[in-house]
Design a protein around this motif. Structure first.
Motif, PDB file in Angstrom:
ATOM      1  N   UNK A  22       0.876  -1.339   0.080  1.00  0.00           N
ATOM      2  CA  UNK A  22      -0.047   0.001  -0.090  1.00  0.00           C
ATOM      3  C   UNK A  22       0.929   1.260  -0.044  1.00  0.00           C
ATOM      4  N   UNK A  23       2.092   1.226   0.606  1.00  0.00           N
ATOM      5  CA  UNK A  23       2.828   2.570   0.810  1.00  0.00           C
ATOM      6  C   UNK A  23       3.207   2.859  -0.532  1.00  0.00           C
ATOM      7  N   UNK A  24       3.690   1.551  -1.553  1.00  0.00           N
ATOM      8  CA  UNK A  24       4.174   1.724  -2.767  1.00  0.00           C
ATOM      9  C   UNK A  24       3.153   2.314  -3.689  1.00  0.00           C
ATOM     10  N   UNK A  25       1.749   1.838  -3.593  1.00  0.00           N
ATOM     11  CA  UNK A  25       0.502   2.473  -4.201  1.00  0.00           C
ATOM     12  C   UNK A  25       0.547   3.988  -4.008  1.00  0.00           C
ATOM     13  N   UNK A  26       0.564   4.299  -2.509  1.00  0.00           N
ATOM     14  CA  UNK A  26       0.451   5.860  -2.215  1.00  0.00           C
ATOM     15  C   UNK A  26       1.703   6.748  -2.789  1.00  0.00           C
ATOM     16  N   UNK A  27       2.595   6.031  -2.668  1.00  0.00           N
ATOM     17  CA  UNK A  27       4.025   6.694  -3.207  1.00  0.00           C
ATOM     18  C   UNK A  27       4.232   6.930  -4.632  1.00  0.00           C
ATOM     19  N   UNK A  90      -2.553  -5.092  -9.031  1.00  0.00           N
ATOM     20  CA  UNK A  90      -1.472  -5.152  -8.260  1.00  0.00           C
ATOM     21  C   UNK A  90      -2.152  -6.287  -7.130  1.00  0.00           C
ATOM     22  N   UNK A  91      -0.923  -6.845  -6.362  1.00  0.00           N
ATOM     23  CA  UNK A  91      -0.980  -7.944  -5.513  1.00  0.00           C
ATOM     24  C   UNK A  91      -0.499  -7.166  -4.128  1.00  0.00           C
ATOM     25  N   UNK A  92      -1.130  -7.744  -3.065  1.00  0.00           N
ATOM     26  CA  UNK A  92      -0.662  -7.332  -1.717  1.00  0.00           C
ATOM     27  C   UNK A  92       0.690  -7.749  -1.226  1.00  0.00           C
ATOM     28  N   UNK A  93       1.399  -8.647  -2.080  1.00  0.00           N
ATOM     29  CA  UNK A  93       2.546  -8.913  -1.487  1.00  0.00           C
ATOM     30  C   UNK A  93       3.895  -8.336  -2.406  1.00  0.00           C
ATOM     31  N   UNK A  94       3.519  -7.362  -3.452  1.00  0.00           N
ATOM     32  CA  UNK A  94       4.289  -6.807  -4.224  1.00  0.00           C
ATOM     33  C   UNK A  94       4.574  -5.410  -3.971  1.00  0.00           C
ATOM     34  N   UNK A  95       5.556  -4.903  -4.602  1.00  0.00           N
ATOM     35  CA  UNK A  95       6.023  -3.513  -4.599  1.00  0.00           C
ATOM     36  C   UNK A  95       5.981  -2.929  -5.685  1.00  0.00           C
ATOM     37  N   UNK A  96       5.371  -1.574  -6.030  1.00  0.00           N
ATOM     38  CA  UNK A  96       5.384  -0.895  -7.258  1.00  0.00           C
ATOM     39  C   UNK A  96       6.370   0.097  -7.058  1.00  0.00           C
ATOM     40  N   UNK A  97       7.352   0.317  -8.193  1.00  0.00           N
ATOM     41  CA  UNK A  97       8.232   1.399  -8.214  1.00  0.00           C
ATOM     42  C   UNK A  97       7.422   2.566  -8.390  1.00  0.00           C
TER      43      UNK A  97
END
Length: 338
Positions: A22-27, A90-97
């Motif tokens: 979620x932090x990677x989504x908001x970021x 998006x999945x809840x165990x991955x991280x978006x750049x």
């Protein structure tokens, strides 16, 4: 006013990784998004964590269907609730750049003919302990252009599911996720590619794809090797009906695993004429009543199409080189299917 991107994220018992996702989504540097988060019956701290995110971030929309819909149902619930013309998975165990959404939105805006854009992914696991998955990620990152994605679609799923962004209209045109004994994302890519949807990737790595022991692809029978070969048989048969019509179907490889994979085609009315192999012990024999020949004895491209199910390390490149040397065109006269 509706956002430009809806991020669809099904979640179940993801308390240990949800905060990072979620932090990677908001970021994201691109800000015109909504996150449609579908809680698929979580029994850990996930609901409380999601409620906290929804409370402090107005762009997060939390859905908790009852009864639990399962993964495919949760994905379709998310699609139905999405308000944007572009859907990002998006999945809840991955991280978006941070630049992921911005780069994918820009690519789709620049190329209106593209229906879907993915990106490069980083392997988020232990390369030594999970060498097979790491090798798959390395291969994924070499399959970038629309031509490569279409060419390689029968080898393996050419896209990492949580890395894609696609036009919402594709769902109404060609259908969304389907329940069945198959990997839901691979079936969707095959169906959309079969319908002629162009797909490409932003070549940069824009997502870290974690490989956890709980990942569905490790624990669910819909993602085992048999399921992958079974689902692609249907779409190989459809491609043969278009491009191989009137020509005999030959299979590269006469080993037992190859035969098990190829026989799935018969469920879709594909008749196998014979097998081609380089092992002198097999050449001249018969497999399920079909002849086994050497490469030089293959009928011409005007008479036959070839499907390769040989999966040994390095075999794919050798088969491609052999068939190309015979002046057969990949995607018209032969396909690599393993």
């Amino acid at each position: 006013m509706h956002p430009q991107v809806s991020i669809v994220m099904p979640v179940r018992n993801a308390a240990s990784t949800l905060e990072g996702a979620m932090a990677s989504v908001v970021g994201q540097t691109f800000s015109d998004w909504e996150a449609v988060v579908v809680d698929d019956g979580s029994s850990d701290a996930t609901p409380e964590l999601l409620q906290a995110w929804a409370k402090r971030e107005r762009r997060v929309r939390l859905l908790r269907p009852d009864p639990r819909p399962g993964l495919v149902g949760a994905l379709n619930v998310g699609l139905a609730a999405a308000r944007a013309p572009l859907i990002a998975r998006m999945d809840a165990d991955d991280v978006m750049h941070p630049e992921r959404l911005a780069r994918q939105v820009a690519r789709l805006a620049a190329e209106p003919a593209l229906g879907l854009v993915s990106c490069g992914v980083a392997f988020g696991g232990d390369r030594a302990a999970q060498a097979g998955y790491a090798a798959h990620v390395d291969w994924l990152n070499t399959v970038v252009t629309p031509e490569q994605i279409r060419r390689e679609r029968f080898v393996e799923a050419p896209l990492a599911h949580p890395s894609v962004m696609f036009r919402r209209e594709l769902v109404s045109q060609h259908g969304g996720y389907r329940e069945g004994p198959w990997p839901e994302d691979y079936e969707l890519w095959l169906r959309w590619l079969d319908a002629g949807v162009p797909m490409a990737k932003v070549p940069e790595v824009l997502l870290t794809w974690r490989d956890s022991p709980e990942r569905a692809s490790r624990v669910d029978a819909r993602y085992d090797v048999k399921a992958f070969f079974a689902v692609k048989a249907q779409y190989i048969a459809a491609e043969l009906a278009r491009s191989g019509a009137g020509r005999a179907v030959w299979i590269a490889g006469a080993g037992r695993p190859t035969r098990r994979r190829a026989v799935l085609l018969e469920e879709h009315s594909v008749e196998i004429a014979g097998y081609v192999d380089i092992d002198p012990r097999k050449i001249g024999g018969r497999v399920a009543g079909c002849p086994v020949v050497g490469p030089a004895e293959l009928p011409s491209a005007d008479e036959a199409v070839v499907l390769s199910y040989v999966a040994n390390r390095g075999a794919r490149a050798k088969v491609r080189a052999m068939l190309t040397a015979q002046r057969r065109e990949e995607g018209r006269d032969f396909w690599l299917c393993a």
